[in-house]
Design a protein around this motif. Structure first.
Motif, mmCIF file in Angstrom:
data_model
loop_
_atom_site.group_PDB
_atom_site.id
_atom_site.type_symbol
_atom_site.label_atom_id
_atom_site.label_comp_id
_atom_site.label_asym_id
_atom_site.label_seq_id
_atom_site.Cartn_x
_atom_site.Cartn_y
_atom_site.Cartn_z
ATOM 1 N N THR A 82 5.487 12.744 -1.417
ATOM 2 C CA THR A 82 6.729 13.415 -1.027
ATOM 3 C C THR A 82 6.444 14.772 -0.354
ATOM 4 O OG1 THR A 82 6.866 14.246 -3.278
ATOM 5 C CG2 THR A 82 8.183 12.298 -2.767
ATOM 6 N N LYS A 83 5.367 15.404 -0.739
ATOM 7 C CA LYS A 83 4.791 16.610 -0.109
ATOM 8 C C LYS A 83 5.563 17.911 -0.278
ATOM 9 C CE LYS A 83 4.233 14.535 3.983
ATOM 10 N NZ LYS A 83 4.343 13.104 4.190
ATOM 11 N N GLY A 84 6.870 17.857 -0.434
ATOM 12 C CA GLY A 84 7.619 19.111 -0.610
ATOM 13 C C GLY A 84 7.498 20.026 0.600
ATOM 14 N N ASP A 137 16.870 -5.619 6.562
ATOM 15 C CA ASP A 137 16.361 -4.432 7.230
ATOM 16 C C ASP A 137 14.954 -4.165 6.690
ATOM 17 O OD1 ASP A 137 16.283 -2.153 8.705
ATOM 18 O OD2 ASP A 137 17.802 -1.062 7.581
ATOM 19 N N ARG A 138 14.268 -3.160 7.231
ATOM 20 C CA ARG A 138 12.975 -2.773 6.644
ATOM 21 C C ARG A 138 13.269 -2.061 5.339
ATOM 22 N NH1 ARG A 138 8.448 -0.998 10.819
ATOM 23 N NH2 ARG A 138 7.504 -0.515 8.833
ATOM 24 N N LEU A 139 12.990 -2.709 4.231
ATOM 25 C CA LEU A 139 13.385 -2.170 2.926
ATOM 26 C C LEU A 139 12.281 -1.330 2.307
ATOM 27 C CD1 LEU A 139 15.340 -5.068 1.231
ATOM 28 C CD2 LEU A 139 16.161 -2.775 1.688
ATOM 29 N N THR A 140 12.618 -0.096 2.029
ATOM 30 C CA THR A 140 11.639 0.798 1.410
ATOM 31 C C THR A 140 12.222 1.392 0.126
ATOM 32 O OG1 THR A 140 12.436 2.749 2.549
ATOM 33 C CG2 THR A 140 10.736 1.489 3.682
ATOM 34 N N CYS A 141 11.371 2.083 -0.601
ATOM 35 C CA CYS A 141 11.842 2.727 -1.835
ATOM 36 C C CYS A 141 10.976 3.954 -2.116
ATOM 37 C CB CYS A 141 11.741 1.750 -3.006
ATOM 38 S SG CYS A 141 10.075 1.153 -3.286
ATOM 39 N N ILE A 155 6.855 8.197 -1.339
ATOM 40 C CA ILE A 155 8.133 7.949 -0.675
ATOM 41 C C ILE A 155 7.938 6.973 0.492
ATOM 42 C CG2 ILE A 155 8.005 9.917 0.946
ATOM 43 C CD1 ILE A 155 11.037 10.424 0.072
ATOM 44 N N HIS A 156 9.014 6.390 0.979
ATOM 45 C CA HIS A 156 9.037 5.422 2.103
ATOM 46 C C HIS A 156 8.228 4.152 1.807
ATOM 47 C CE1 HIS A 156 9.887 9.129 4.447
ATOM 48 N NE2 HIS A 156 8.636 9.474 4.505
ATOM 49 N N GLN A 157 8.209 3.673 0.572
ATOM 50 C CA GLN A 157 7.317 2.551 0.263
ATOM 51 C C GLN A 157 7.920 1.193 0.608
ATOM 52 O OE1 GLN A 157 4.148 3.119 -0.355
ATOM 53 N NE2 GLN A 157 4.895 5.176 0.104
ATOM 54 N N SER A 158 7.315 0.537 1.594
ATOM 55 C CA SER A 158 7.833 -0.752 2.067
ATOM 56 C C SER A 158 7.635 -1.840 1.016
ATOM 57 C CB SER A 158 7.102 -1.162 3.346
ATOM 58 O OG SER A 158 7.306 -0.208 4.347
ATOM 59 N N GLY A 159 8.742 -2.406 0.561
ATOM 60 C CA GLY A 159 8.716 -3.605 -0.283
ATOM 61 C C GLY A 159 7.968 -3.514 -1.603
ATOM 62 N N GLY A 166 0.836 -1.203 0.000
ATOM 63 C CA GLY A 166 0.000 0.000 0.000
ATOM 64 C C GLY A 166 0.866 1.247 0.000
ATOM 65 N N ALA A 167 0.630 2.128 -0.971
ATOM 66 C CA ALA A 167 1.437 3.348 -1.109
ATOM 67 C C ALA A 167 0.571 4.559 -0.812
ATOM 68 C CB ALA A 167 2.001 3.424 -2.523
ATOM 69 N N LEU A 168 0.847 5.214 0.303
ATOM 70 C CA LEU A 168 0.074 6.420 0.653
ATOM 71 C C LEU A 168 0.939 7.673 0.672
ATOM 72 C CD1 LEU A 168 -1.270 3.883 2.342
ATOM 73 C CD2 LEU A 168 -2.700 5.703 3.220
HETATM 74 C C1 LIG Z 1 10.431 2.334 7.646
HETATM 75 C C2 LIG Z 1 9.189 3.031 7.150
HETATM 76 C C3 LIG Z 1 8.290 2.310 6.376
HETATM 77 C C4 LIG Z 1 7.167 2.958 5.834
HETATM 78 N N1 LIG Z 1 6.325 2.258 5.006
HETATM 79 C C5 LIG Z 1 5.333 2.925 4.359
HETATM 80 C C6 LIG Z 1 4.524 2.261 3.375
HETATM 81 O O1 LIG Z 1 4.684 1.065 3.116
HETATM 82 N N2 LIG Z 1 3.573 2.986 2.731
HETATM 83 C C7 LIG Z 1 3.384 4.306 2.978
HETATM 84 O O2 LIG Z 1 2.532 4.902 2.343
HETATM 85 N N3 LIG Z 1 4.123 4.962 3.889
HETATM 86 C C8 LIG Z 1 5.084 4.305 4.585
HETATM 87 N N4 LIG Z 1 5.846 4.966 5.523
HETATM 88 C C9 LIG Z 1 5.627 6.418 5.665
HETATM 89 C C10 LIG Z 1 5.014 6.884 6.968
HETATM 90 O O3 LIG Z 1 3.633 6.704 6.939
HETATM 91 C C11 LIG Z 1 5.458 8.359 7.099
HETATM 92 O O4 LIG Z 1 6.825 8.336 7.468
HETATM 93 C C12 LIG Z 1 4.648 9.137 8.099
HETATM 94 O O5 LIG Z 1 3.325 9.286 7.660
HETATM 95 C C13 LIG Z 1 5.244 10.541 8.321
HETATM 96 O O6 LIG Z 1 5.447 11.175 7.096
HETATM 97 P P1 LIG Z 1 6.884 11.758 6.725
HETATM 98 O O7 LIG Z 1 7.911 10.757 7.111
HETATM 99 O O8 LIG Z 1 6.842 12.145 5.291
HETATM 100 O O9 LIG Z 1 7.042 12.958 7.698
HETATM 101 P P2 LIG Z 1 7.145 14.512 7.360
HETATM 102 O O10 LIG Z 1 5.972 14.944 6.567
HETATM 103 O O11 LIG Z 1 8.474 14.813 6.780
HETATM 104 O O12 LIG Z 1 6.982 15.134 8.796
HETATM 105 C C14 LIG Z 1 8.031 15.151 9.783
HETATM 106 C C15 LIG Z 1 7.394 15.257 11.148
HETATM 107 O O13 LIG Z 1 6.604 16.451 11.218
HETATM 108 C C16 LIG Z 1 5.242 16.161 11.527
HETATM 109 N N5 LIG Z 1 4.406 17.024 10.680
HETATM 110 C C17 LIG Z 1 4.438 17.128 9.345
HETATM 111 N N6 LIG Z 1 3.554 18.040 8.909
HETATM 112 C C18 LIG Z 1 2.950 18.513 10.005
HETATM 113 C C19 LIG Z 1 1.919 19.484 10.227
HETATM 114 N N7 LIG Z 1 1.367 20.162 9.236
HETATM 115 N N8 LIG Z 1 1.524 19.687 11.504
HETATM 116 C C20 LIG Z 1 2.078 19.019 12.533
HETATM 117 N N9 LIG Z 1 3.052 18.097 12.389
HETATM 118 C C21 LIG Z 1 3.482 17.855 11.143
HETATM 119 C C22 LIG Z 1 5.056 14.701 11.181
HETATM 120 O O14 LIG Z 1 4.053 14.085 11.972
HETATM 121 C C23 LIG Z 1 6.431 14.116 11.476
HETATM 122 O O15 LIG Z 1 6.529 13.777 12.828
HETATM 123 C C24 LIG Z 1 6.939 4.335 6.116
HETATM 124 C C25 LIG Z 1 7.840 5.029 6.922
HETATM 125 C C26 LIG Z 1 8.954 4.409 7.431
HETATM 126 C C27 LIG Z 1 9.911 5.219 8.273
#
Ligand SMILES: Cc1cc2nc3c(=O)[nH]c(=O)nc-3n(C[C@H](O)[C@H](O)[C@H](O)COP(=O)(O)OP(=O)(O)OC[C@H]3O[C@@H](n4cnc5c(N)ncnc54)[C@H](O)[C@@H]3O)c2cc1C
Length: 472
Positions: A149-151, A249-253, A182-186, A144-146
């Motif tokens: 990148t958001k910028g 490790d937990r592999l993402t892409c 981004i951060h897409q597991s497997g 599942g990819a949610l």
């Molecule tokens: C190992 C790993 C595996 C993952 N696997 C998946 C996957 O399979 N599929 C998938 O879709 N996603 C996956 N994720 C993504 C995960 O859901 C996101 O890391 C998480 O939602 C946070 O997004 P971000 O890392 O882009 O944080 P950022 O958006 O960069 O935010 C950084 C921090 O700031 C906080 N923040 C950001 N914006 C705001 C705001 N407006 N107000 C208050 N706080 C804010 C966030 O909560 C976070 O703590 C994975 C992440 C990791 C680390």
């Protein structure tokens, strides 16, 4: 159908995928040292489903047994069986099994498409069911990819359009999408990647409120593998140097969608804000509940490693260290207990049984704190050696090997190589991407805390205190 690990790997080998590792486009991705561990972890989901009946339930949809992670949960028992499956997978692989967000996507797209059709008189649910039949009957591994990148996070999606997956074109045949997740597991090791929205959207942002499925024949999908010290270690080779050498490790892409065409048959939400919200709520609650059970499994793996380390060091009788293991067991069972509690007090959502929203979100928060504490206990039990030990290569070196053998030996019931294997496994637990994966995977704790603040009935708690204190 339940297929074997070999069937899964053979099918995967037939896919032509554009995958980049350390700046290079790779051939034969199935054998690549950075990718193979994720494939091994997914392959293990097939092994376990074949071994245990509760992990391969009968599906009315295709009239055959299917993998528990491709199943639509109807009852608390269904959900509990899934949680047990995930805990066991996490414990036995010591890493992600990658199919969990796919399971959450299935259990949230099912009710979302059903409600959408009822509201708009569309046929999304029939299309989804047709696709789910294919998934179940071919035993596809789904992810599942949610996360977009958001910028610049201070901007709305419209002001940073390219940073969110969005619709570029639509025709009678389907849609063209662009953007990146981004951060897409497997994702590179799966048969199906469900692509879901990253957040809720406001009026005027409909182009981002989409959900669809990507399959290996889709053109324009590029996978760029994560690059951490662990990936370098895996490329370095050795038989056990990377710690969790089988499953990795937990592999993402990062997955780039470069104008990818998706036929309507695989579009399940199209520019609909209400369906978008329904989908996200269902996904989040399902994922956070499963995440707590999954973390319990990771903690179980660390408990096993801690106990072995105590023995290998000759410290297994030290009460203060044994107590640390007791604490770890308590935390693991608590995380699992929260997941089971959420599963028994859940709700029905258009034919799908979902966990209790409040408890599932509590599972995320407590699970993260617990994981952190368990890693700390493991590190304390292990001493400093997981981050200071020589390598497997030193042990095998003809000039210094005997010295390493001598000076790294401890309890004679363990060979130095066995002790070093345990040490490297603990190094993996304390320094790999697991802690950050636990914190942020499934949404950062802040996201769960927002849910908890909104959903909690604080008023009734205030009233109880007022009544007890005789306040007005
Ligand atoms: C190992 C790993 C595996 C993952 N696997 C998946 C996957 O399979 N599929 C998938 O879709 N996603 C996956 N994720 C993504 C995960 O859901 C996101 O890391 C998480 O939602 C946070 O997004 P971000 O890392 O882009 O944080 P950022 O958006 O960069 O935010 C950084 C921090 O700031 C906080 N923040 C950001 N914006 C705001 C705001 N407006 N107000 C208050 N706080 C804010 C966030 O909560 C976070 O703590 C994975 C992440 C990791 C680390």
């Amino acid at each position: 159908m339940i297929i074997s690990r070999n069937d899964y790997i053979e099918r995967l080998s037939g896919y032509r995928r554009e995958i980049y590792v350390k700046g290079e486009k790779i051939e034969n991705f199935v054998e690549h040292p950075n990718i193979r561990p994720a494939i091994n972890a997914i392959a293990f989901t097939y092994d376990l489903a074949a071994q245990k009946e509760e992990y391969s339930p009968f599906s009315e949809l295709v009239h055959q047994k299917v993998n528990r992670l491709n199943y639509v949960n109807r009852t608390p028992e269904d959900l509990i069986a899934r949680l047990d499956y995930q805990r066991e997978l996490s414990m036995r692989t010591g890493t992600c099994h990658y199919r969990c967000p796919g399971a959450d996507a299935i259990c949230s797209l099912y009710p979302t498409t059903k409600a959408l059709d009822q509201r708009l008189d569309t046929d999304y649910h029939q299309k989804f069911l047709a696709f789910l039949k294919e998934i179940q009957s071919k035993d596809y591994a789904c992810t599942g990819a949610l996360t977009d990148t958001k910028g610049d996070r201070s901007k709305r999606p419209k002001e940073a359009r390219d940073m969110y997956v969005h619709v570029v074109e639509k025709s009678d045949a389907g849609i063209v999408v662009s953007g990146a997740k981004i951060h897409q597991s497997g994702a590179f090791a799966a048969d199906v990647n469900f692509v879901l929205p990253t957040q809720t959207f406001k009026q005027g942002e409909e182009e981002f409120a989409i959900a669809f499925a990507v399959t290996p024949e889709d053109e324009g999908v590029k996978f760029i593998l994560q690059s951490t010290g662990y990936q370098a270690k895996f490329r370095e080779g050795g038989s056990f140097e990377p710690g969790n050498f089988k499953y990795g490790d937990r592999l993402t892409c990062t997955v780039i969608f470069d104008n990818v065409f998706i036929p309507w048959d695989r579009v399940f939400v199209f520019e609909d804000l209400e369906a978008n919200r329904h989908l996200l709520t269902g996904f989040a609650v399902s994922h956070r509940c499963a995440g707590a059970a999954c973390k319990a499994g990771f903690m179980d793996s660390m408990i096993g490693a801690a106990s072995l380390m105590l023995k290998a060091n000759g410290l297994e009788k030290v009460a203060a260290l044994k107590q640390k293991i007791g604490e770890m067991v308590g935390i693991s069972e608590a995380a699992y207990g929260i997941a089971i509690g959420a599963a028994t007090k859940g709700y029905e959502d258009w034919g799908v049984y979902q966990p209790n929203t409040l408890i599932a979100n509590a599972g995320k928060v407590i699970g993260v704190d617990g994981l952190n504490k368990v890693i700390m206990n493991l590190a304390e039990i292990a001493g400093g050696i997981p981050v200071t030990a020589p390598s497997e290569f030193d042990l095998k070196n003809p000039e210094i090997g005997a010295l390493v053998e001598k000076y790294l030996s401890a309890n004679p019931e363990f060979t130095t190589e066995e002790r070093l294997k345990i040490i490297k496994f603990i190094e993996f637990w304390v320094t790999s991407s697991h802690l950050l994966g636990g914190i942020h995977g499934g949404g950062s704790p802040a996201a769960s805390i927002i849910f908890l603040q909104i959903l909690a009935d604080i008023k009734s708690k205030e009233e109880a205190v007022k009544e007890a204190l005789g306040l007005k």
